[in-house]
Design a protein around this motif. Sequence first.
Motif, PDB file in Angstrom:
ATOM      1  N   MET A  95      40.914 -30.581 -23.943  1.00 56.69           N
ATOM      2  CA  MET A  95      40.613 -31.966 -23.595  1.00 56.69           C
ATOM      3  C   MET A  95      41.713 -32.892 -24.106  1.00 56.69           C
ATOM      4  N   LYS A 153      36.237 -33.777 -30.806  1.00 56.39           N
ATOM      5  CA  LYS A 153      35.458 -33.159 -29.722  1.00 56.39           C
ATOM      6  C   LYS A 153      34.141 -32.657 -30.298  1.00 56.39           C
ATOM      7  N   LEU A 202      33.896 -36.268 -26.009  1.00 52.86           N
ATOM      8  CA  LEU A 202      35.242 -36.385 -26.537  1.00 52.86           C
ATOM      9  C   LEU A 202      35.413 -37.811 -27.029  1.00 52.86           C
ATOM     10  N   CYS A 209      40.247 -40.005 -19.878  1.00 58.91           N
ATOM     11  CA  CYS A 209      39.849 -38.727 -20.443  1.00 58.91           C
ATOM     12  C   CYS A 209      40.223 -37.638 -19.433  1.00 58.91           C
TER      13      CYS A 209
END
Length: 123
Positions: free
Chosen positions: A34, A72, A79, A96
């Motif tokens: 991420m 996270k 996130l 994101c």
Amino acid sequence: QAALMETGGGLAQSGGSLRLACRATGFDFCYSAMGWFRQPPGKEREWVSRMSFLGGVVEYTDAVKGRFTISKDNAKNMLYLQMNNMKPEDTATYYCAAAIDLPKMREGRITHWGQGTLVTVYR
């Protein structure tokens, strides 16, 4: 259907803080790399921070090192980006993003994007 939704943008004074959040649905968030990207007004999108799926590897662009923290929460499919000591040059739309793994994220091979949240830092 996979989706990422950012919240937490808004106005911040120079030197202040904001916390962005991104909720993930419809894909395997726990096993995804991420990251956060941003696009300043009139400029191209750039990466800000990224992390491997378990958080063992975390990376920041030089402009935000020591000021921003990515995190996270796999249990909540969330996130976060904690932004401290903000500067006017942090003004941007923040996105994101998810990728299959960190190497692919570094290559820009993003599988899912959020819709973005605007952050404005004033002096």
